[in-house]
Design an enzyme around this catalytic site. Sequence first.
Site, PDB file in Angstrom:
ATOM      1  N   GLY A  64       0.855  -1.180   0.000  1.00 52.72           N
ATOM      2  CA  GLY A  64       0.000   0.000   0.000  1.00 52.72           C
ATOM      3  C   GLY A  64       0.895   1.235   0.000  1.00 52.72           C
ATOM      4  N   ASP A 101      -1.555   4.591  -6.422  1.00 54.67           N
ATOM      5  CA  ASP A 101      -0.113   4.485  -6.171  1.00 54.67           C
ATOM      6  C   ASP A 101       0.675   5.643  -6.753  1.00 54.67           C
ATOM      7  OD1 ASP A 101      -1.316   1.611  -6.196  1.00 54.67           O
ATOM      8  OD2 ASP A 101       0.468   1.594  -4.935  1.00 54.67           O
ATOM      9  N   LYS A 125      -3.839  -0.632  -8.529  1.00 56.22           N
ATOM     10  CA  LYS A 125      -3.769  -2.093  -8.665  1.00 56.22           C
ATOM     11  C   LYS A 125      -4.391  -2.573  -9.975  1.00 56.22           C
ATOM     12  CE  LYS A 125      -2.151  -4.312  -6.423  1.00 56.22           C
ATOM     13  NZ  LYS A 125      -0.736  -4.657  -6.725  1.00 56.22           N
TER      14      LYS A 125
END
Length: 353
Positions: free
Chosen positions: A47, A234, A245
């Site tokens: 994460g 991200d 993701k």
Amino acid sequence: MPRTLWIDTDERLFTWDQTRLPFESVVIALAGEADCAHAITSMQVRGAPLIGAVGAYGLALALRERADDAALAQALQRLNATRPTAVNLRWALERVRDRVLPLPVAARADAAWQEAGRLCDDDVACNAQIGHHGGRLLQALAPRAGVLQILTHCNAGRLATVDHGTALAPVYALHAQGVPLHVWVDETRPRNQGASLTAWELADRGVPHTVVSDNAGGLLMREGRVDAVLVGCDRVARNGDVANKIGTYLKALAARDNRVPFYVACPVSTIDPRAPDGAAIPIEERSPREVTHIRGRDPLGQLVDVQIVPDGSAALNPAFDVTPARLVDALITERGPCAASEPALARLLQDDR
Ligand code: MRU
């Protein structure tokens, strides 16, 4: 459950081994740079914001060994190479470097440790603000069935951050206010962060949720059973393209086709002004074994990996994809909602409160 990353009274650093969840709650100590680097590469921690926080502490621990300019640059480079896509890692390492570089060598390790601690506190405060702003945005939607139906992908909850989460922060905020809601949790193959981690932490907080296969989202949206898609991210490029993701892009396409709002929650530190667009974001490619095998608990309670493809079949495992800015209805940051566009992001970055 305490924060995802914490220090005890003897100043030792701890976290959960996320590769063991949801079946085993195992605490691991991160005693040096090598432990932090291993935790990131092996995905014991994962994460974007949590990777950044562990990287920051990893740099502080490296400076306890050697803190001259060359050692600082080398440790930063080693830690930055542990995972490529989430920009929070680089951001956190550079924040610690910038804090300690002007200091005498002897003062650097302690200052870096303090800075890593502040970075963690800032992460918690940021995510609380994301929860506040995201909660308001979601409450403005008129839930079709009286219960707000949110679909999320991967894990962008407290386990992906120091606390609260990004995409799950608004969920927790609304749940705490008593707003009726339900979360559709994408399982998120190949590593199943949704099924293993998001479901675990939502259950821990008593938030109603249902795990669905990654392919179910399109049908649910078409049937009017999703009021909003809410994901973490991200890295956001300068033009508003968003890396998250693998599989996120397909959710955004289905959302647009069904007029379901697609929101991306992230701290401002996830915006990378050095990446002009999504094509400049490095996409991590992970081991094909994550595709050819699946991990679960056997009837005896042991964690086992099971092969699910024929011997010899090739497999490819890109871990992230890029959702073009045009499919993103809003970014939800600690400074408020923001359009996924170059001018709006430039204004947001200038507004350095
Ligand atoms: O490979 P992972 O588990 O580190 O990927 C995590 C995600 O894609 C999250 O959605 C993203 O980092 C946002 S975290 C708040």
